[in-house]
Design a protein around this motif. Structure first.
Motif, mmCIF file in Angstrom:
data_model
loop_
_atom_site.group_PDB
_atom_site.id
_atom_site.type_symbol
_atom_site.label_atom_id
_atom_site.label_comp_id
_atom_site.label_asym_id
_atom_site.label_seq_id
_atom_site.Cartn_x
_atom_site.Cartn_y
_atom_site.Cartn_z
ATOM 1 N N THR A 224 76.274 67.504 -53.742
ATOM 2 C CA THR A 224 75.453 67.295 -54.914
ATOM 3 C C THR A 224 74.067 66.806 -54.470
ATOM 4 O O THR A 224 73.873 66.429 -53.313
ATOM 5 C CB THR A 224 76.088 66.255 -55.843
ATOM 6 N N THR A 225 73.117 66.838 -55.403
ATOM 7 C CA THR A 225 71.740 66.450 -55.060
ATOM 8 C C THR A 225 71.693 65.030 -54.495
ATOM 9 O O THR A 225 70.988 64.752 -53.524
ATOM 10 C CB THR A 225 70.836 66.550 -56.291
ATOM 11 N N THR A 226 72.448 64.154 -55.109
ATOM 12 C CA THR A 226 72.541 62.775 -54.625
ATOM 13 C C THR A 226 73.834 62.620 -53.843
ATOM 14 O O THR A 226 74.930 62.781 -54.382
ATOM 15 C CB THR A 226 72.520 61.770 -55.786
ATOM 16 N N ASN B 222 79.735 62.471 -52.710
ATOM 17 C CA ASN B 222 78.922 63.131 -53.724
ATOM 18 C C ASN B 222 78.834 62.245 -54.953
ATOM 19 O O ASN B 222 79.837 61.643 -55.369
ATOM 20 C CB ASN B 222 79.534 64.477 -54.101
ATOM 21 N N PHE B 223 77.648 62.192 -55.543
ATOM 22 C CA PHE B 223 77.414 61.407 -56.749
ATOM 23 C C PHE B 223 76.859 62.324 -57.843
ATOM 24 O O PHE B 223 76.125 63.262 -57.563
ATOM 25 C CB PHE B 223 76.405 60.289 -56.479
ATOM 26 N N SER C 195 77.435 58.009 -60.351
ATOM 27 C CA SER C 195 78.867 57.780 -60.208
ATOM 28 C C SER C 195 79.428 58.641 -59.091
ATOM 29 O O SER C 195 79.058 59.806 -58.941
ATOM 30 C CB SER C 195 79.589 58.104 -61.522
ATOM 31 N N LEU C 196 80.351 58.043 -58.327
ATOM 32 C CA LEU C 196 80.988 58.766 -57.240
ATOM 33 C C LEU C 196 81.928 59.817 -57.805
ATOM 34 O O LEU C 196 82.811 59.508 -58.614
ATOM 35 C CB LEU C 196 81.767 57.778 -56.372
#
Length: 121
Positions: free
Chosen positions: A29-31, A99-100, A105-106
Motif C-alpha cells: 500500500t502507499t503507506t 501495509n497500512f 490502520s494496519l
C-alpha cells in the motif's frame, strides 16, 4: 499479500560485518513500513530497525551506531548493514513488511522465513 525472502546470514567473528538482504514481492500500500527483527534462542522476537515508506527510520538502542537499514524501492529490496557485530547479536533475523490503509490502520503484516546470524570466534 507480500512475500519476503531474506538472505545474507552467516557465521562471522566478533567485530565483523554482514549485510542482510530482503527481497520483497507482492502488493504494498502507499503507506507501508519494512523492518528487521531478530530472535535469539530462548528470547522474544525484538525489533532491530524499521523504515517507513516516507524514509523515516527507527533503531533499537542495541543497533544504533552499528547497524544501518536501507531500502531500494526500484529493486523492492530491504537491507541491513551490520558492523561491529558481537556475540549478543547472534539470532535469527526476520524481515517484516506492514501495509497500512489511508487512515493509518494496519491491514497487513508479513514475515520472511528468517536468516541465521552467528557471531562467534
Amino acid at each position: 499479500q507480500v512475500q519476503l525472502v531474506e538472505s545474507g546470514g552467516d557465521l562471522v567473528q566478533p567485530g565483523g560485518s554482514l549485510k542482510l538482504s530482503c527481497a520483497a514481492s507482492g502488493h504494498f500500500t502507499t503507506t507501508n513500513a519494512m523492518g528487521w527483527y531478530r530472535q535469539a534462542p530462548g528470547k522474544q522476537r525484538e525489533l532491530v530497525a524499521i523504515m517507513s515508506s516516507r524514509g523515516t527510520t527507527n533503531y533499537a538502542d542495541s543497533a544504533k551506531g552499528r547497524f544501518t537499514i536501507s531500502r531500494d524501492n526500484a529493486k523492492n529490496t530491504l537491507y541491513l548493514q551490520m558492523n561491529s557485530l558481537q556475540p549478543e547479536d547472534t539470532a535469527v533475523y526476520y524481515c517484516n513488511a506492514k501495509n497500512f490503509n489511508p487512515l493509518g490502520s494496519l491491514i497487513g503484516d508479513f514475515w520472511g522465513q528468517g536468516t541465521q546470524v552467528t557471531v562467534s570466534s
